[in-house]
Write a protein that holds these residues in place. Structure first.
Motif, mmCIF file in Angstrom:
data_model
loop_
_atom_site.group_PDB
_atom_site.id
_atom_site.type_symbol
_atom_site.label_atom_id
_atom_site.label_comp_id
_atom_site.label_asym_id
_atom_site.label_seq_id
_atom_site.Cartn_x
_atom_site.Cartn_y
_atom_site.Cartn_z
ATOM 1 N N HIS A 1 46.012 57.964 42.301
ATOM 2 C CA HIS A 1 45.033 57.357 41.397
ATOM 3 C C HIS A 1 45.702 56.595 40.261
ATOM 4 O O HIS A 1 45.278 55.491 39.902
ATOM 5 N N ARG A 2 46.739 57.173 39.666
ATOM 6 C CA ARG A 2 47.414 56.509 38.545
ATOM 7 C C ARG A 2 48.044 55.198 39.001
ATOM 8 O O ARG A 2 47.923 54.163 38.330
ATOM 9 N N GLU A 3 48.700 55.223 40.162
ATOM 10 C CA GLU A 3 49.343 54.015 40.677
ATOM 11 C C GLU A 3 48.309 52.948 41.063
ATOM 12 O O GLU A 3 48.520 51.751 40.806
ATOM 13 N N MET A 4 47.202 53.376 41.671
ATOM 14 C CA MET A 4 46.152 52.421 42.028
ATOM 15 C C MET A 4 45.553 51.793 40.783
ATOM 16 O O MET A 4 45.351 50.570 40.717
ATOM 17 N N GLU A 5 45.280 52.611 39.785
ATOM 18 C CA GLU A 5 44.700 52.090 38.546
ATOM 19 C C GLU A 5 45.644 51.107 37.861
ATOM 20 O O GLU A 5 45.219 50.048 37.367
ATOM 21 N N GLN A 6 46.917 51.432 37.831
ATOM 22 C CA GLN A 6 47.901 50.552 37.197
ATOM 23 C C GLN A 6 47.957 49.199 37.909
ATOM 24 O O GLN A 6 48.011 48.142 37.256
ATOM 25 N N PHE A 7 47.941 49.220 39.236
ATOM 26 C CA PHE A 7 47.962 47.967 39.988
ATOM 27 C C PHE A 7 46.694 47.150 39.715
ATOM 28 O O PHE A 7 46.764 45.947 39.432
ATOM 29 N N ILE A 8 45.538 47.802 39.788
ATOM 30 C CA ILE A 8 44.267 47.099 39.599
ATOM 31 C C ILE A 8 44.201 46.436 38.221
ATOM 32 O O ILE A 8 43.758 45.291 38.078
ATOM 33 N N LYS A 9 44.676 47.155 37.204
ATOM 34 C CA LYS A 9 44.592 46.632 35.843
ATOM 35 C C LYS A 9 45.619 45.546 35.560
ATOM 36 O O LYS A 9 45.538 44.866 34.528
ATOM 37 N N SER A 10 46.573 45.370 36.454
ATOM 38 C CA SER A 10 47.625 44.384 36.242
ATOM 39 C C SER A 10 47.190 42.962 36.568
ATOM 40 O O SER A 10 47.919 42.009 36.248
ATOM 41 N N TYR A 11 46.026 42.812 37.195
ATOM 42 C CA TYR A 11 45.578 41.494 37.640
ATOM 43 C C TYR A 11 44.125 41.286 37.259
ATOM 44 O O TYR A 11 43.344 42.235 37.170
ATOM 45 N N ASP A 12 43.762 40.035 37.080
ATOM 46 C CA ASP A 12 42.422 39.690 36.602
ATOM 47 C C ASP A 12 41.482 39.482 37.789
ATOM 48 O O ASP A 12 40.967 38.382 38.018
ATOM 49 N N PHE A 13 41.272 40.551 38.550
ATOM 50 C CA PHE A 13 40.399 40.461 39.715
ATOM 51 C C PHE A 13 38.941 40.289 39.306
ATOM 52 O O PHE A 13 38.495 40.830 38.297
ATOM 53 N N ASP A 14 38.193 39.564 40.126
ATOM 54 C CA ASP A 14 36.747 39.479 39.917
ATOM 55 C C ASP A 14 36.066 40.778 40.310
ATOM 56 O O ASP A 14 35.038 41.147 39.736
ATOM 57 N N TYR A 15 36.608 41.463 41.288
ATOM 58 C CA TYR A 15 36.114 42.757 41.751
ATOM 59 C C TYR A 15 37.211 43.345 42.619
ATOM 60 O O TYR A 15 38.141 42.633 43.033
ATOM 61 N N HIS B 1 44.408 42.486 52.012
ATOM 62 C CA HIS B 1 44.837 43.883 52.055
ATOM 63 C C HIS B 1 45.984 44.107 51.063
ATOM 64 O O HIS B 1 47.005 43.423 51.107
ATOM 65 N N ALA B 2 45.813 45.101 50.203
ATOM 66 C CA ALA B 2 46.818 45.369 49.175
ATOM 67 C C ALA B 2 48.150 45.786 49.777
ATOM 68 O O ALA B 2 49.208 45.526 49.187
ATOM 69 N N TYR B 3 48.125 46.417 50.946
ATOM 70 C CA TYR B 3 49.391 46.907 51.510
ATOM 71 C C TYR B 3 50.340 45.778 51.902
ATOM 72 O O TYR B 3 51.528 46.007 52.110
ATOM 73 N N HIS B 4 49.831 44.553 51.996
ATOM 74 C CA HIS B 4 50.705 43.423 52.315
ATOM 75 C C HIS B 4 51.647 43.073 51.164
ATOM 76 O O HIS B 4 52.626 42.346 51.367
ATOM 77 N N PHE B 5 51.372 43.553 49.968
ATOM 78 C CA PHE B 5 52.088 43.097 48.779
ATOM 79 C C PHE B 5 53.185 44.076 48.370
ATOM 80 O O PHE B 5 52.982 45.294 48.349
ATOM 81 N N TYR B 6 54.317 43.518 48.007
ATOM 82 C CA TYR B 6 55.455 44.337 47.581
ATOM 83 C C TYR B 6 55.088 45.234 46.394
ATOM 84 O O TYR B 6 55.623 46.336 46.252
ATOM 85 N N GLN B 7 54.153 44.771 45.587
ATOM 86 C CA GLN B 7 53.795 45.503 44.368
ATOM 87 C C GLN B 7 53.033 46.802 44.645
ATOM 88 O O GLN B 7 52.768 47.566 43.712
ATOM 89 N N THR B 8 52.649 47.061 45.896
ATOM 90 C CA THR B 8 51.911 48.290 46.212
ATOM 91 C C THR B 8 52.756 49.299 46.983
ATOM 92 O O THR B 8 52.225 50.274 47.524
ATOM 93 N N ALA B 9 54.050 49.098 47.006
ATOM 94 C CA ALA B 9 54.929 49.980 47.785
ATOM 95 C C ALA B 9 54.874 51.425 47.303
ATOM 96 O O ALA B 9 55.136 52.356 48.077
ATOM 97 N N ASP B 10 54.519 51.626 46.020
ATOM 98 C CA ASP B 10 54.461 52.988 45.491
ATOM 99 C C ASP B 10 53.106 53.646 45.728
ATOM 100 O O ASP B 10 52.897 54.803 45.338
ATOM 101 N N ILE B 11 52.183 52.933 46.371
ATOM 102 C CA ILE B 11 50.843 53.476 46.617
ATOM 103 C C ILE B 11 50.686 53.921 48.064
ATOM 104 O O ILE B 11 50.300 55.071 48.337
ATOM 105 N N LEU B 12 50.981 53.047 48.992
ATOM 106 C CA LEU B 12 50.842 53.375 50.413
ATOM 107 C C LEU B 12 52.091 52.913 51.154
ATOM 108 O O LEU B 12 52.468 51.743 51.077
#
Length: 270
Positions: A93-107, A39-50
């Protein structure tokens, strides 16, 4: 082939020892493509999203530790995909996109757990179901399904009809089918796959996600699928997959999607 792309380490530790309990179970159950999607909400890096009081009590991970775990697993030859399950958050949307693009996720999995301030799948909020208009909650939930699909940020939508988790389901079938139709139509215009999730069989609703009628609409509109267990403990990896495979084939699916670093490949089911 079989996939299990939706799994969580949150009840244990971000250690290779705990991760291997999941991958060992996946191998035992002949799951060819396995991933962890914390879950992304567990991570400090998503504090600006949820952010809300419930979430803030559960924000305790750093993404550098998460990515390091996968690097260690890969260095030891463990075949595991790195993903995240992000709470789709309207207006972010902008914050979610920025987070997603910051890491090399498989999906990346996008899921809807909140309708405004209402945690629809949380026992702490279950009393709210009797206080709120059911049609309004469903409408707002499927509004988010539509805009999640339109965002095209996610490879997979998690447990598409999670809103039924506590068995609060509208009796008006015409209304329900309208929600299903607009969800499937929006998904058909996006890159987003639907997961058949066995997690619902372990919840009060005691049904697979999604509803067979909704999945059939997705098939008819060409929306791809994956299989997932949403395991929060190792023994639930690949749970009840006979039912998931049967539902997929009953609704017409012959292939499931696989992912690697954002690249997708359809493979035969089973």
């Amino acid at each position: 082939m079989l996939t299990d792309y939706h799994n969580h380490l949150e009840r244990g530790t971000l250690t290779l020892e705990y991760l291997k309990r999941f991958t060992d179970e996946a191998r035992r159950k002949n799951i060819d493509h396995f991933g962890i999607s914390e879950h992304a909400y567990h991570f400090y890096q998503t504090a600006d999203i949820l952010s809300n009081p419930w979430v803030e009590e559960r924000r305790f991970y750093d993404m550098k530790d998460y990515t390091a775990l996968f690097q260690k697993a890969w260095s030891e030859g463990i075949d595991v995909k790195m993903s995240i399950e992000m709470d789709y958050t309207p207006g972010k949307h902008r914050e979610m996109e920025q987070f997603i693009k910051s890491y090399d996720f498989d999906y990346v999995i996008g899921s809807i757990h909140w309708v405004e301030d209402f945690g629809i799948d949380l026992k702490e909020y279950i009393h709210e179901w009797d206080k709120r208009d059911l049609h309004d909650t469903y409408t707002k939930y499927y509004d988010q399904v539509v805009t999640l699909a339109e965002s095209n940020l996610f490879d997979i939508i998690g447990h598409l009809d999670l809103v039924k988790i506590f068995n609060y389901i509208p009796e008006d079938e015409e209304f329900l089918m309208q929600q299903f139709e607009r969800a499937a139509e929006a998904l058909s215009r996006s890159k987003t796959c639907v997961e058949i999730s066995t997690a619902g069989l372990r919840k009060p609703v005691n049904k697979l996600y999604p509803d067979e009628r909704l999945l059939k609409l997705c098939f008819d509109k060409g929306v791809p699928i994956v299989l997932s267990s949403d395991a929060h403990q190792p023994q639930d990896v690949g749970a009840d997959y006979d039912q998931a495979v049967a539902l997929a084939k009953k609704t017409g699916y012959e292939t499931i999607m696989t992912f690697s670093k954002g690249e997708r490949t359809p493979v035969p089911i089973g």
